[in-house]
Design a protein around this motif. Structure first.
Motif, PDB file in Angstrom:
ATOM      1  N   SER A  41     -10.318  -6.471   1.324  1.00 19.01           N
ATOM      2  CA  SER A  41     -10.351  -6.695  -0.127  1.00 19.01           C
ATOM      3  C   SER A  41     -10.763  -5.393  -0.805  1.00 19.01           C
ATOM      4  O   SER A  41     -11.925  -5.174  -1.109  1.00 19.01           O
ATOM      5  N   PRO A  42      -9.773  -4.492  -0.991  1.00 17.77           N
ATOM      6  CA  PRO A  42     -10.074  -3.188  -1.584  1.00 17.77           C
ATOM      7  C   PRO A  42     -10.716  -3.321  -2.961  1.00 17.77           C
ATOM      8  O   PRO A  42     -10.408  -4.237  -3.721  1.00 17.77           O
ATOM      9  N   GLU A  43     -11.624  -2.412  -3.245  1.00 19.82           N
ATOM     10  CA  GLU A  43     -12.418  -2.527  -4.475  1.00 19.82           C
ATOM     11  C   GLU A  43     -12.009  -1.532  -5.547  1.00 19.82           C
ATOM     12  O   GLU A  43     -12.566  -1.530  -6.636  1.00 19.82           O
ATOM     13  N   PRO A  64     -13.503   1.980   5.629  1.00 20.71           N
ATOM     14  CA  PRO A  64     -12.109   1.515   5.707  1.00 20.71           C
ATOM     15  C   PRO A  64     -11.933   0.201   4.950  1.00 20.71           C
ATOM     16  O   PRO A  64     -12.771  -0.688   5.036  1.00 20.71           O
ATOM     17  N   GLY A  65     -10.857   0.136   4.202  1.00 16.33           N
ATOM     18  CA  GLY A  65     -10.568  -1.089   3.454  1.00 16.33           C
ATOM     19  C   GLY A  65     -11.143  -1.097   2.049  1.00 16.33           C
ATOM     20  O   GLY A  65     -10.880  -2.010   1.268  1.00 16.33           O
ATOM     21  N   GLN A  66     -11.938  -0.085   1.699  1.00 11.43           N
ATOM     22  CA  GLN A  66     -12.617  -0.123   0.390  1.00 11.43           C
ATOM     23  C   GLN A  66     -11.783   0.458  -0.755  1.00 11.43           C
ATOM     24  O   GLN A  66     -11.765  -0.091  -1.851  1.00 11.43           O
ATOM     25  N   LEU A  98       0.852  -1.491  -6.174  1.00 11.70           N
ATOM     26  CA  LEU A  98       0.322  -1.985  -4.896  1.00 11.70           C
ATOM     27  C   LEU A  98      -1.167  -2.313  -5.006  1.00 11.70           C
ATOM     28  O   LEU A  98      -1.618  -3.378  -4.583  1.00 11.70           O
ATOM     29  N   ALA A  99      -1.923  -1.416  -5.606  1.00  9.18           N
ATOM     30  CA  ALA A  99      -3.373  -1.613  -5.664  1.00  9.18           C
ATOM     31  C   ALA A  99      -3.778  -2.606  -6.751  1.00  9.18           C
ATOM     32  O   ALA A  99      -4.572  -3.511  -6.506  1.00  9.18           O
ATOM     33  N   PRO A 106     -10.358  -4.183  -8.882  1.00  7.25           N
ATOM     34  CA  PRO A 106     -10.981  -4.296 -10.209  1.00  7.25           C
ATOM     35  C   PRO A 106     -11.276  -2.956 -10.885  1.00  7.25           C
ATOM     36  O   PRO A 106     -11.809  -2.928 -11.986  1.00  7.25           O
ATOM     37  N   MET A 107     -10.959  -1.819 -10.219  1.00  6.12           N
ATOM     38  CA  MET A 107     -11.349  -0.529 -10.792  1.00  6.12           C
ATOM     39  C   MET A 107     -10.334   0.554 -10.422  1.00  6.12           C
ATOM     40  O   MET A 107      -9.863   0.610  -9.289  1.00  6.12           O
TER      41      MET A 107
END
Ligand SMILES: [Zn+2]
Length: 260
Positions: A41-43, A64-66, A98-99, A106-107
């Motif tokens: 769940s990328p932030e 990883p994944g952030q 994509l993001a 959210p950012m």
């Protein structure tokens, strides 16, 4: 021109690095990959420069994944109209979808830096921005950094570089936002241009329909970061203070409140 030695050295260093990674970082990284394998769940998304000295994931200590990280020369955000009018797509546009649309981060933050070779070049050609160029890098800057140059010229013509600039913001798109560039006069002119450029990109996010929707619903925050690569300091643009503020032990709490 690169010598045969430096060509071999370039790839040899990459292999060397991968071997070092296998022997040191790999076990802990594997654990981190396992954690995000099923449900990443990328932030956020950082849009930064291609410069080899800008190590955004290290400066932010991202795991990883952030974070999604998009890089191009000069950390520019081409406006959505550019793709529409030219029937083109670009990596920035696709990465933002994509993001922000498919992964609902959210950012998003534009992350500029000092001694940026793209910005140094833009500074050099700022008075010939309307004439076409023969090199891809100059043309890239001339097409996408005109707004940056317009803003910078206001600063330059003020004489002491202290005038207030007004930017159209995606973050607070109902209002423009004000900025004082390098109020302590610590940086050279091309670095001031780099800071102007980082802020100028924020308004381009508004031109993307899928970002605008999420911005209107207040599901997406937009920020600007800037790093002084020779002092190893990172700055965040404070919409409250109207300038880039160094992120340190004294400012962290205050700046955190602007991210809520
Ligand atoms: Zn750069």
């Amino acid at each position: 021109m690169a010598s045969a030695y430096s060509i071999r050295k370039g790839m040899a260093r990459v292999l060397e690095g991968i071997m070092k990674y296998r022997q040191t970082l790999r076990p802990s990284l594997l654990e981190e990959f396992k954690k995000v394998a099923l449900g990443p769940s990328p932030e956020g998304l950082l849009l930064t420069c291609v410069d080899s000295r800008v190590v955004a994931s290290r400066l932010t200590q991202a795991v990883p994944g952030q974070l999604f990280i998009v890089r191009n020369p000069g950390n520019l955000v081409p406006p959505y109209e550019y793709y529409k009018d030219n029937s083109l797509v670009g990596s920035e546009c696709a990465a933002l979808e994509l993001a922000c649309s498919r992964n609902n981060v959210p950012m998003i933050a534009v992350f500029g830096h000092s001694d940026c070779k793209a910005m140094n070049l833009l500074y050099k050609i700022r008075n010939e921005i309307s004439t076409p160029s023969n090199t891809p890098l100059e043309q890239w800057l001339k097409v996408h950094a005109q707004g940056t140059v317009e803003q910078f010229k206001k600063l330059e013509s003020s004489g002491d570089y202290k005038c207030k600039l007004i930017f159209a913001s995606a973050q607070h798109h109902e209002d423009d936002f004000e900025a004082y560039i390098d109020p302590n006069n610590e940086f050279k002119h091309s670095d001031k241009l780099s800071q102007v450029n980082t802020l100028e990109q924020l308004r381009h996010f508004l031109s993307y329909p899928f970002l605008r929707e999420r911005l209107n619903r207040k599901e997406l925050q937009v920020h600007a970061l800037w790093t002084d690569i020779y002092r190893g300091e990172v700055y965040m643009f404070s919409f409250k203070e109207k300038c880039f503020v160094k992120i340190d032990e004294n400012t962290y709490e205050k700046l955190s409140h602007e991210c809520i």
